[in-house]
Design an enzyme around this catalytic site. Structure first.
Site, PDB file in Angstrom:
ATOM      1  N   LYS A   1       6.478   3.659  -8.726  1.00 21.62           N
ATOM      2  CA  LYS A   1       7.541   4.632  -8.469  1.00 21.62           C
ATOM      3  C   LYS A   1       8.920   4.013  -8.722  1.00 21.62           C
ATOM      4  CE  LYS A   1       4.086   7.232  -7.282  1.00 21.62           C
ATOM      5  NZ  LYS A   1       3.480   7.318  -5.952  1.00 21.62           N
TER       6      LYS A   1
ATOM      7  N   ASP B   1       3.056   1.507   4.092  1.00 18.50           N
ATOM      8  CA  ASP B   1       3.331   1.995   2.739  1.00 18.50           C
ATOM      9  C   ASP B   1       4.843   2.225   2.670  1.00 18.50           C
ATOM     10  OD1 ASP B   1       3.777   3.523   0.436  1.00 18.50           O
ATOM     11  OD2 ASP B   1       1.809   4.481   0.556  1.00 18.50           O
TER      12      ASP B   1
ATOM     13  N   ARG C   1      -6.943 -13.754 -14.147  1.00 25.58           N
ATOM     14  CA  ARG C   1      -7.107 -12.706 -13.123  1.00 25.58           C
ATOM     15  C   ARG C   1      -6.268 -12.978 -11.875  1.00 25.58           C
ATOM     16  NH1 ARG C   1     -12.827 -12.595 -12.318  1.00 25.58           N
ATOM     17  NH2 ARG C   1     -12.517 -13.777 -10.431  1.00 25.58           N
TER      18      ARG C   1
ATOM     19  N   TYR D   1      -0.167   8.927   2.544  1.00 24.53           N
ATOM     20  CA  TYR D   1      -0.487   9.327   1.168  1.00 24.53           C
ATOM     21  C   TYR D   1      -1.954   9.794   1.093  1.00 24.53           C
ATOM     22  CZ  TYR D   1      -1.049   8.549  -3.912  1.00 24.53           C
ATOM     23  OH  TYR D   1      -1.308   8.672  -5.254  1.00 24.53           O
TER      24      TYR D   1
HETATM   25  C1  LIG Z   1       2.061   7.206  -5.651  1.00 24.29           C
HETATM   26  C2  LIG Z   1       1.884   6.668  -4.284  1.00 24.29           C
HETATM   27  C3  LIG Z   1       0.877   5.741  -4.004  1.00 24.29           C
HETATM   28  C4  LIG Z   1      -0.140   5.319  -5.045  1.00 24.29           C
HETATM   29  O1  LIG Z   1       0.410   4.552  -6.039  1.00 24.29           O
HETATM   30  P1  LIG Z   1      -0.295   4.504  -7.505  1.00 24.29           P
HETATM   31  O2  LIG Z   1       0.451   3.436  -8.198  1.00 24.29           O
HETATM   32  O3  LIG Z   1      -0.121   5.872  -8.068  1.00 24.29           O
HETATM   33  O4  LIG Z   1      -1.731   4.163  -7.261  1.00 24.29           O
HETATM   34  C5  LIG Z   1       0.811   5.231  -2.735  1.00 24.29           C
HETATM   35  N1  LIG Z   1       1.655   5.623  -1.769  1.00 24.29           N
HETATM   36  C6  LIG Z   1       2.623   6.523  -1.991  1.00 24.29           C
HETATM   37  C7  LIG Z   1       3.520   6.920  -0.881  1.00 24.29           C
HETATM   38  C8  LIG Z   1       2.766   7.085  -3.249  1.00 24.29           C
HETATM   39  O5  LIG Z   1       3.704   8.022  -3.456  1.00 24.29           O
END
Ligand SMILES: *Cc1c(COP(=O)(O)O)cnc(C)c1O
Length: 389
Positions: A206, A181, A56, A109
């Site tokens: 992404k 972020d 983990r 987000y």
């Molecule tokens: C998609 C996204 C997230 C979340 O990521 P996941 O892997 O889908 O949980 C967070 N911040 C931004 C800006 C995003 O586009």
């Protein structure tokens, strides 16, 4: 080392892997120890590089990605979790307790906002929001209890660029941590730690993964905050699987060339759309007329493939007619893969600091297809939009 060299070399140790270019995928729950002394030593040093105690908490495959991400973003050390949203949650939870306050950018987000309002709210942590263009003005919104200032630039759906160094200076004066972020830039076009950020999170789902086939989140921190955030990740126990980590690492190796193409195609599409009569304005910080362009030029080294479009006053069915008939742009959550995407967006219900009143809006992710084919698809789409009226 320059970033393109970092992403092709960091986290690789062929000399330890029989010469193999890439690290193996370690599948593990149990990790064995030969002696009690060895067992106890590794427990005592469990968060140090190269120490493994339990599946983990990671494996050498995880360590390779974590090291590479920290090198790319210019932070101290990294860690990975099962999703981008999981990374956001673990980062925020590392800093707050009942009675504390989170100050979050209004363009964050959506699910991150929901986590703060609906989830943290139940445990006595209050979140308030600020206009992404406020800059040093956030000083007026700081409270004695503010532990986290959460930023995202450009904003989700609306693409406002923030003055992160100005916001970070205010946060640090008040003893709060700055969590960013950094998904839009892939960690490649924005260096968070050089701009005052303490903890950088990414939905590596992404651009790092880049192929729409893995969910994974990464967190990189300064030396000061690493232990606290690492413990929070361990306490929340939502690890990423080794196969997914491996795919993220593989994606990372080609990040620079993919992002270069995403950038070029997005700018081509944005510039073409800007001159169309069906379009009111483009939300893309790389365009000179964008309100965030100056700060973007100061702080970023490029732009990625995701941007927004405010259309003229078309009805919902007209926008649906446009989007339903697209041939190359598909509709679906997420972005950052090789394929182009298009989505109707609705930022208004998520804004509380300052009302959002532009509609209809769409979001485009420029993929790696030939830009001429994408322009053709968009042109047919705009024809359907106007034909519907
Ligand atoms: C998609 C996204 C997230 C979340 O990521 P996941 O892997 O889908 O949980 C967070 N911040 C931004 C800006 C995003 O586009």
């Amino acid at each position: 080392m320059k970033r393109d060299t970092i992403i092709t070399t960091a986290g690789r140790e062929p000399d330890k892997n029989h010469g193999f270019v890439n690290p193996p995928v370690y599948h593990a729950s149990t990790i064995l120890h030969e002696t009690v002394a060895d067992l106890e030593w590794s427990r005592g040093h469990r968060w140090e590089p190269g120490v493994y105690t339990y599946g983990r908490h990671g494996s050498p495959t995880h360590a390779a990605l974590e090291e590479a991400m920290a090198a790319l973003e210019g932070g101290w050390r990294g860690m990975c979790v099962g999703s981008g949203l999981g990374a956001i949650q673990a980062a925020i939870l590392a800093f707050v307790a009942a009675g504390d306050h989170v100050l979050m950018v209004d363009s964050a987000y959506g699910p991150a906002r929901r986590f703060c309002d609906a989830f943290l709210g139940r445990f006595g942590v209050e979140t308030t929001y600020f206009d992404p263009r406020l800059g040093a003005g956030v000083a007026d919104l700081m409270r004695e209890t503010t532990k986290v200032v959460f930023v995202e630039s450009p904003g989700s759906l609306t693409f406002e660029i923030m003055d992160i160094p100005a916001v970070a200076a205010v946060a640090h004066d008040a003893g709060a941590a700055v969590i960013m972020d950094n998904t839009w830039s892939g960690g490649y076009f924005f260096q968070p730690f050089a701009h005052g950020v303490d903890v950088s999170v990414q939905a590596a789902t992404k651009y790092i993964v880049g192929h729409s086939d893995v969910m994974i989140g990464t967190i990189t921190t300064t030396e000061e905050h690493w232990r606290r955030v690492r413990q929070s990740v361990a306490d929340q126990a939502a690890p990423s699987g080794p196969d997914d980590v491996y795919l993220a690492l593989r994606g990372l190796r080609t990040l620079a060339v993919r992002l270069g193409r995403h950038q070029e195609t997005a700018l081509t599409l944005a510039q073409w759309l800007r001159d169309r009569p069906e379009v009111r304005r483009i939300m893309h910080p790389g365009l000179p007329e964008d309100p965030g362009h100056e700060i973007w030029r100061r702080d970023f080294s490029g732009s990625s493939g995701l941007f927004g479009v405010v259309l003229q006053d078309y009805s919902k069915p007209a926008v649906a007619a446009m989007l339903d008939g697209m041939k190359l742009f598909s509709m679906g959550a997420s972005w950052g893969g090789y394929e182009s995407l298009i989505l109707p967006t609705d930022p208004a219900p998520m804004r509380t600091a300052k009302a959002w009143n532009e509609a209809p809006t769409i979001r485009i992710h420029a993929g790696l297809e030939d830009p001429d084919d994408l322009l053709e698809d968009l042109e047919r789409g705009l024809e359907r939009l106007t034909a519907h009226g």
